[in-house]
Design a protein around this motif. Structure first.
Motif, PDB file in Angstrom:
ATOM      1  N   GLU A 204       0.826  -1.206   0.000  1.00  0.00           N
ATOM      2  CA  GLU A 204       0.000   0.000   0.000  1.00  0.00           C
ATOM      3  C   GLU A 204       0.861   1.257   0.000  1.00  0.00           C
ATOM      4  O   GLU A 204       0.581   2.216  -0.716  1.00  0.00           O
ATOM      5  CB  GLU A 204      -0.937   0.013   1.212  1.00  0.00           C
ATOM      6  N   TYR A 205       1.921   1.269   0.797  1.00  0.00           N
ATOM      7  CA  TYR A 205       2.812   2.432   0.827  1.00  0.00           C
ATOM      8  C   TYR A 205       3.547   2.592  -0.503  1.00  0.00           C
ATOM      9  O   TYR A 205       3.883   3.695  -0.918  1.00  0.00           O
ATOM     10  CB  TYR A 205       3.831   2.298   1.962  1.00  0.00           C
ATOM     11  N   ILE A 206       3.788   1.470  -1.181  1.00  0.00           N
ATOM     12  CA  ILE A 206       4.521   1.501  -2.444  1.00  0.00           C
ATOM     13  C   ILE A 206       3.635   1.951  -3.603  1.00  0.00           C
ATOM     14  O   ILE A 206       4.042   2.767  -4.434  1.00  0.00           O
ATOM     15  CB  ILE A 206       5.096   0.099  -2.768  1.00  0.00           C
ATOM     16  N   ALA A 207       2.414   1.405  -3.674  1.00  0.00           N
ATOM     17  CA  ALA A 207       1.696   1.501  -4.941  1.00  0.00           C
ATOM     18  C   ALA A 207       0.230   1.884  -4.844  1.00  0.00           C
ATOM     19  O   ALA A 207      -0.285   2.586  -5.709  1.00  0.00           O
ATOM     20  CB  ALA A 207       1.803   0.158  -5.686  1.00  0.00           C
ATOM     21  N   ARG A 208      -0.480   1.433  -3.823  1.00  0.00           N
ATOM     22  CA  ARG A 208      -1.945   1.497  -3.907  1.00  0.00           C
ATOM     23  C   ARG A 208      -2.558   2.578  -3.013  1.00  0.00           C
ATOM     24  O   ARG A 208      -3.629   3.094  -3.286  1.00  0.00           O
ATOM     25  CB  ARG A 208      -2.523   0.121  -3.549  1.00  0.00           C
ATOM     26  N   ASN A 209      -1.905   2.866  -1.897  1.00  0.00           N
ATOM     27  CA  ASN A 209      -2.225   4.033  -1.064  1.00  0.00           C
ATOM     28  C   ASN A 209      -3.490   3.935  -0.224  1.00  0.00           C
ATOM     29  O   ASN A 209      -3.954   4.943   0.295  1.00  0.00           O
ATOM     30  CB  ASN A 209      -2.284   5.310  -1.913  1.00  0.00           C
ATOM     31  N   THR A 210      -4.056   2.743  -0.031  1.00  0.00           N
ATOM     32  CA  THR A 210      -5.181   2.623   0.907  1.00  0.00           C
ATOM     33  C   THR A 210      -4.648   2.189   2.272  1.00  0.00           C
ATOM     34  O   THR A 210      -5.041   1.168   2.821  1.00  0.00           O
ATOM     35  CB  THR A 210      -6.269   1.655   0.402  1.00  0.00           C
ATOM     36  N   TYR A 211      -3.750   2.997   2.810  1.00  0.00           N
ATOM     37  CA  TYR A 211      -3.199   2.740   4.146  1.00  0.00           C
ATOM     38  C   TYR A 211      -3.941   3.598   5.159  1.00  0.00           C
ATOM     39  O   TYR A 211      -4.640   4.563   4.820  1.00  0.00           O
ATOM     40  CB  TYR A 211      -1.702   3.052   4.185  1.00  0.00           C
ATOM     41  N   ILE A 212      -3.797   3.252   6.416  1.00  0.00           N
ATOM     42  CA  ILE A 212      -4.326   4.076   7.503  1.00  0.00           C
ATOM     43  C   ILE A 212      -3.206   4.434   8.479  1.00  0.00           C
ATOM     44  O   ILE A 212      -2.905   5.597   8.692  1.00  0.00           O
ATOM     45  CB  ILE A 212      -5.460   3.365   8.271  1.00  0.00           C
ATOM     46  N   TYR A 213      -2.570   3.405   9.041  1.00  0.00           N
ATOM     47  CA  TYR A 213      -1.613   3.594  10.126  1.00  0.00           C
ATOM     48  C   TYR A 213      -0.187   3.644   9.594  1.00  0.00           C
ATOM     49  O   TYR A 213       0.096   3.188   8.483  1.00  0.00           O
ATOM     50  CB  TYR A 213      -1.753   2.463  11.146  1.00  0.00           C
ATOM     51  N   PRO A 214       0.755   4.155  10.383  1.00  0.00           N
ATOM     52  CA  PRO A 214       2.164   4.146   9.983  1.00  0.00           C
ATOM     53  C   PRO A 214       2.696   2.707   9.852  1.00  0.00           C
ATOM     54  O   PRO A 214       2.071   1.761  10.359  1.00  0.00           O
ATOM     55  CB  PRO A 214       2.865   4.890  11.126  1.00  0.00           C
ATOM     56  N   PRO A 215       3.835   2.535   9.195  1.00  0.00           N
ATOM     57  CA  PRO A 215       4.363   1.186   8.966  1.00  0.00           C
ATOM     58  C   PRO A 215       4.570   0.353  10.229  1.00  0.00           C
ATOM     59  O   PRO A 215       4.245  -0.834  10.239  1.00  0.00           O
ATOM     60  CB  PRO A 215       5.693   1.459   8.254  1.00  0.00           C
ATOM     61  N   GLY A 216       5.095   0.954  11.300  1.00  0.00           N
ATOM     62  CA  GLY A 216       5.359   0.181  12.516  1.00  0.00           C
ATOM     63  C   GLY A 216       4.116  -0.471  13.084  1.00  0.00           C
ATOM     64  O   GLY A 216       4.060  -1.704  13.258  1.00  0.00           O
ATOM     65  N   PRO A 217       3.062   0.293  13.401  1.00  0.00           N
ATOM     66  CA  PRO A 217       1.820  -0.314  13.894  1.00  0.00           C
ATOM     67  C   PRO A 217       1.170  -1.266  12.893  1.00  0.00           C
ATOM     68  O   PRO A 217       0.577  -2.279  13.286  1.00  0.00           O
ATOM     69  CB  PRO A 217       0.926   0.902  14.159  1.00  0.00           C
ATOM     70  N   SER A 218       1.294  -0.946  11.614  1.00  0.00           N
ATOM     71  CA  SER A 218       0.726  -1.843  10.601  1.00  0.00           C
ATOM     72  C   SER A 218       1.387  -3.208  10.664  1.00  0.00           C
ATOM     73  O   SER A 218       0.709  -4.247  10.572  1.00  0.00           O
ATOM     74  CB  SER A 218       0.897  -1.237   9.200  1.00  0.00           C
ATOM     75  N   MET A 219       2.696  -3.225  10.816  1.00  0.00           N
ATOM     76  CA  MET A 219       3.413  -4.500  10.921  1.00  0.00           C
ATOM     77  C   MET A 219       3.004  -5.240  12.194  1.00  0.00           C
ATOM     78  O   MET A 219       2.904  -6.471  12.210  1.00  0.00           O
ATOM     79  CB  MET A 219       4.914  -4.267  10.895  1.00  0.00           C
ATOM     80  N   GLU A 549      -6.636   6.548  16.807  1.00  0.00           N
ATOM     81  CA  GLU A 549      -6.302   7.329  17.995  1.00  0.00           C
ATOM     82  C   GLU A 549      -5.054   6.764  18.687  1.00  0.00           C
ATOM     83  O   GLU A 549      -4.232   7.502  19.213  1.00  0.00           O
ATOM     84  CB  GLU A 549      -7.478   7.325  18.971  1.00  0.00           C
ATOM     85  N   THR A 550      -4.919   5.453  18.675  1.00  0.00           N
ATOM     86  CA  THR A 550      -3.795   4.800  19.358  1.00  0.00           C
ATOM     87  C   THR A 550      -2.520   4.853  18.531  1.00  0.00           C
ATOM     88  O   THR A 550      -1.430   5.132  19.058  1.00  0.00           O
ATOM     89  CB  THR A 550      -4.144   3.332  19.666  1.00  0.00           C
ATOM     90  N   PHE A 551      -2.645   4.574  17.229  1.00  0.00           N
ATOM     91  CA  PHE A 551      -1.464   4.409  16.379  1.00  0.00           C
ATOM     92  C   PHE A 551      -1.130   5.630  15.528  1.00  0.00           C
ATOM     93  O   PHE A 551      -0.053   5.698  14.942  1.00  0.00           O
ATOM     94  CB  PHE A 551      -1.665   3.211  15.444  1.00  0.00           C
ATOM     95  N   ASP A 552      -2.074   6.567  15.392  1.00  0.00           N
ATOM     96  CA  ASP A 552      -1.928   7.727  14.514  1.00  0.00           C
ATOM     97  C   ASP A 552      -2.195   7.305  13.063  1.00  0.00           C
ATOM     98  O   ASP A 552      -2.438   6.133  12.775  1.00  0.00           O
ATOM     99  CB  ASP A 552      -0.539   8.365  14.650  1.00  0.00           C
ATOM    100  N   GLU A 553      -2.123   8.255  12.139  1.00  0.00           N
ATOM    101  CA  GLU A 553      -2.304   7.988  10.717  1.00  0.00           C
ATOM    102  C   GLU A 553      -1.001   8.261   9.974  1.00  0.00           C
ATOM    103  O   GLU A 553      -0.180   9.071  10.413  1.00  0.00           O
ATOM    104  CB  GLU A 553      -3.421   8.855  10.135  1.00  0.00           C
ATOM    105  N   TYR A 554      -0.853   7.585   8.854  1.00  0.00           N
ATOM    106  CA  TYR A 554       0.374   7.715   8.055  1.00  0.00           C
ATOM    107  C   TYR A 554       0.221   8.844   7.045  1.00  0.00           C
ATOM    108  O   TYR A 554      -0.768   8.913   6.306  1.00  0.00           O
ATOM    109  CB  TYR A 554       0.663   6.407   7.331  1.00  0.00           C
ATOM    110  N   HIS A 555       1.221   9.734   7.001  1.00  0.00           N
ATOM    111  CA  HIS A 555       1.243  10.826   6.028  1.00  0.00           C
ATOM    112  C   HIS A 555       2.593  10.789   5.308  1.00  0.00           C
ATOM    113  O   HIS A 555       3.601  11.230   5.856  1.00  0.00           O
ATOM    114  CB  HIS A 555       1.049  12.175   6.719  1.00  0.00           C
ATOM    115  N   PRO A 556       2.635  10.233   4.094  1.00  0.00           N
ATOM    116  CA  PRO A 556       3.916  10.048   3.413  1.00  0.00           C
ATOM    117  C   PRO A 556       4.471  11.336   2.840  1.00  0.00           C
ATOM    118  O   PRO A 556       3.724  12.288   2.579  1.00  0.00           O
ATOM    119  CB  PRO A 556       3.571   9.076   2.282  1.00  0.00           C
TER     120      PRO A 556
END
Length: 560
Positions: A204-219, A549-556
């Protein structure tokens, strides 16, 4: 594999042929192009391949037999002679009711697996009445706001009799929990639930962009899903490591290979760091590849992928079991290759792409409808797409022997070339600190953008022919029956959501969401708490908001 004296004789014979037979013909008539290359990887294609081009091939080491390491020739010993690939048609039709109707129709037409397409608000973790959802409810797939929607989608469909693939990523934990909850309500033992969630956030971060949370919490969420499913739903694939969207963004075949397997490496390392056993979770990993137009390049890509993953899992992660080393994958024909002009040509494109997937040994396949460049596919175009697979399975002969292109000097040479280029990219990713770091640095995105830009230039200046677009054009507007989602359709979904909120126990919802918030802020596995929230009728948006609220949102940053 070949006798050295024979190889020398072949080299001499090829040189003589080039001078005496081919040379005069080319000198007199020329060839269509000065240089021939594969579709996207850009490997130069020689006019003729011989055993000399695969002189270093070791049959047992590089090819082996189907169902045996290194799996170049397939992950199963019988492949399609035992059972055909799963035929999935991606479907999600605005509302849960319409989607249920489409699923029943497809199953009546012989589809053997279900595949859920979600609308954009669901993919981004918003409810249908959220401000961010305005105008998008039900447009790109089905809106799933609550467990009630998921119940409706699978009304009359026993979950112990179907395999369901869900193209969902950032809210994958929520949609999986809803699926499990429906199975529980149907009385289906969890070990009998089969299917796949995409759950591939790096892509999603590379190509598609339907992410919500930053990479760390996503993992963290991804590895929580791995752990939960290994115990609770062991036959459900917990991730579909997706090269499909990487390719759709413009990547070459070699980049699709490298960055997909690179993402796989990152997920395995994350799971190991979380204390999980590679031989326990790795069999639940699955992959998702694109099938583009260049049949031979695509077949070589699929064969190289299996061999590469087996070597990565054994040499890099010390996997012991065969199941942990097998790369099993779903394929979808190339959406980016569909054209709005002369859409009937898309039927032909899809058929060739499907042939490449089958010759390459896919485990399941989605064939695009001819009208998907314009809108959600109509019932008629979906049926044609499904019939394309059925004709391929039952009439073409492509499924009757295993790995039929093995031994082709061209295919084997191309398989080696793609593997070599992909491994070189993986080594560069390693030097940059791994895929997570390379993605956060935007390096991967820049590599793909460069290839996409070059391809578009080739189309615009005519060096790359797209039939019906820049060659063989016609001046006519096609008459199309387009699926549409109206404003009234969207309002009905919002009213349905309001009804769920009115009838549920708000106290139970508040309690479940508070427990989830506490687990997310700590180190507990979040999946049991998400499942509890889902069963309390908390909505997709409410659950995702707690995690926001817990993890924040990702803004690339921009990929400069």
């Amino acid at each position: 594999m070949f006798d050295q004296e024979d190889l020398e004789s072949i080299r001499e014979g090829k040189e003589r042929w080039g001078e005496e037979t081919r040379g005069p013909t080319v000198e007199r008539f020329g060839e269509r192009k000065e240089t021939f290359t594969t579709d996207t990887a850009g490997h130069e294609i020689q006019p003729l391949y011989t055993p000399d081009d695969v002189a270093d091939l070791d049959y047992e080491e590089d090819l082996g037999f189907p169902g045996e390491d290194p799996y170049t020739r397939g992950v199963y010993s019988t492949m399609y002679r035992g059972r055909l690939w799963t035929m999935r048609q991606y479907a999600g039709m605005g509302s849960a009711v319409e989607t249920n109707e489409r699923y029943h129709y497809l199953m009546d037409q012989g589809q053997t697996g279900l595949s859920m397409a979600f609308d954009l608000p669901t993919q981004m973790g918003y409810d249908s009445d959220a401000d961010m959802a305005a105008g998008e409810v039900g447009k790109s797939g089905v809106a799933i706001d609550s467990l009630d929607d998921m119940r409706t989608v699978f009304k009359g469909i026993p979950l112990d009799e179907v395999s369901t693939s869900m193209t969902i990523n950032a809210p994958a934990s929520v949609l999986l929990a809803m699926y499990i909850a429906v199975g529980d309500e149907q009385g289906v033992p969890r070990e009998e639930l089969r299917g796949t969630i995409q759950n591939d956030l790096l892509k999603e971060y590379i190509a598609r962009n339907t992410y919500i949370y930053p990479p760390g919490p996503s993992m963290r969420i991804i590895t929580d899903i791995f752990e939960f499913c290994a115990e609770e739903v062991p036959n459900f694939n917990t991730i579909s490591i997706s090269g499909y969207h990487i390719r759709e963004a413009g990547a070459s075949a070699a980049q699709e290979l490298a960055f997909t397997l690179g993402n796989g490496i990152e997920y395995v390392e994350a799971a190991l760091d979380a204390g999980q056993d590679v031989d326990e979770f790795a069999p639940q990993l699955s992959f998702f590849f694109n099938a583009h137009n260049d049949i031979f390049e695509e077949v070589a890509k699929f064969r190289a992928a299996r061999r590469m993953w087996a070597r990565i899992m054994e040499e890099r992660f010390d996997a012991d079991t065969e199941a942990a080393k097998q790369l099993k994958f779903h394929t979808q024909t190339a959406g980016s290759m569909l054209t709005a002009q002369q859409i009937e040509n898309n039927v032909v494109r899809v058929a060739y792409q499907a042939l490449a997937a089958v010759l390459g040994g896919t485990q399941s396949l989605h064939t695009n409808g001819k009208d998907e460049a314009l809108a959600l596919p109509t019932e008629k175009s979906v049926r044609t797409a499904l019939r394309t697979q059925q004709i391929l399975a039952h009439e073409s002969g492509a499924a009757d022997t295993i790995d039929p292109l093995a031994g082709s000097y061209y295919v084997e040479a191309l398989t080696d070339e793609l593997e070599e280029e992909a491994f070189e990219l993986i080594r560069e990713v390693d030097d940059r600190g791994g895929m997570l770091q390379a993605v956060e640095d935007q390096w991967v995105q820049r590599q793909i953008q460069d290839v996409a830009y070059e391809r578009q230039e080739e189309i615009e200046d005519g060096r790359r022919v797209i039939v019906g677009v820049n060659e063989y054009e016609v001046d006519e507007e096609p008459e199309m029956d387009i699926e549409e989602v109206t404003e009234e359709d969207q309002q009905r979904q919002i009213s349905r959501l309001e009804g769920v909120r009115e009838e549920r126990d708000d106290g139970a919802v508040t309690e479940a969401l508070a427990a989830l918030e506490s687990a997310a802020a700590g180190t507990e596995n979040v999946m049991p708490y998400i499942l509890d929230a889902v069963k309390a009728e908390a909505t997709t948006g409410e659950i995702c908001d707690v995690l926001r609220e817990t993890f924040d949102e990702y803004h690339p940053g921009s990929a400069l």
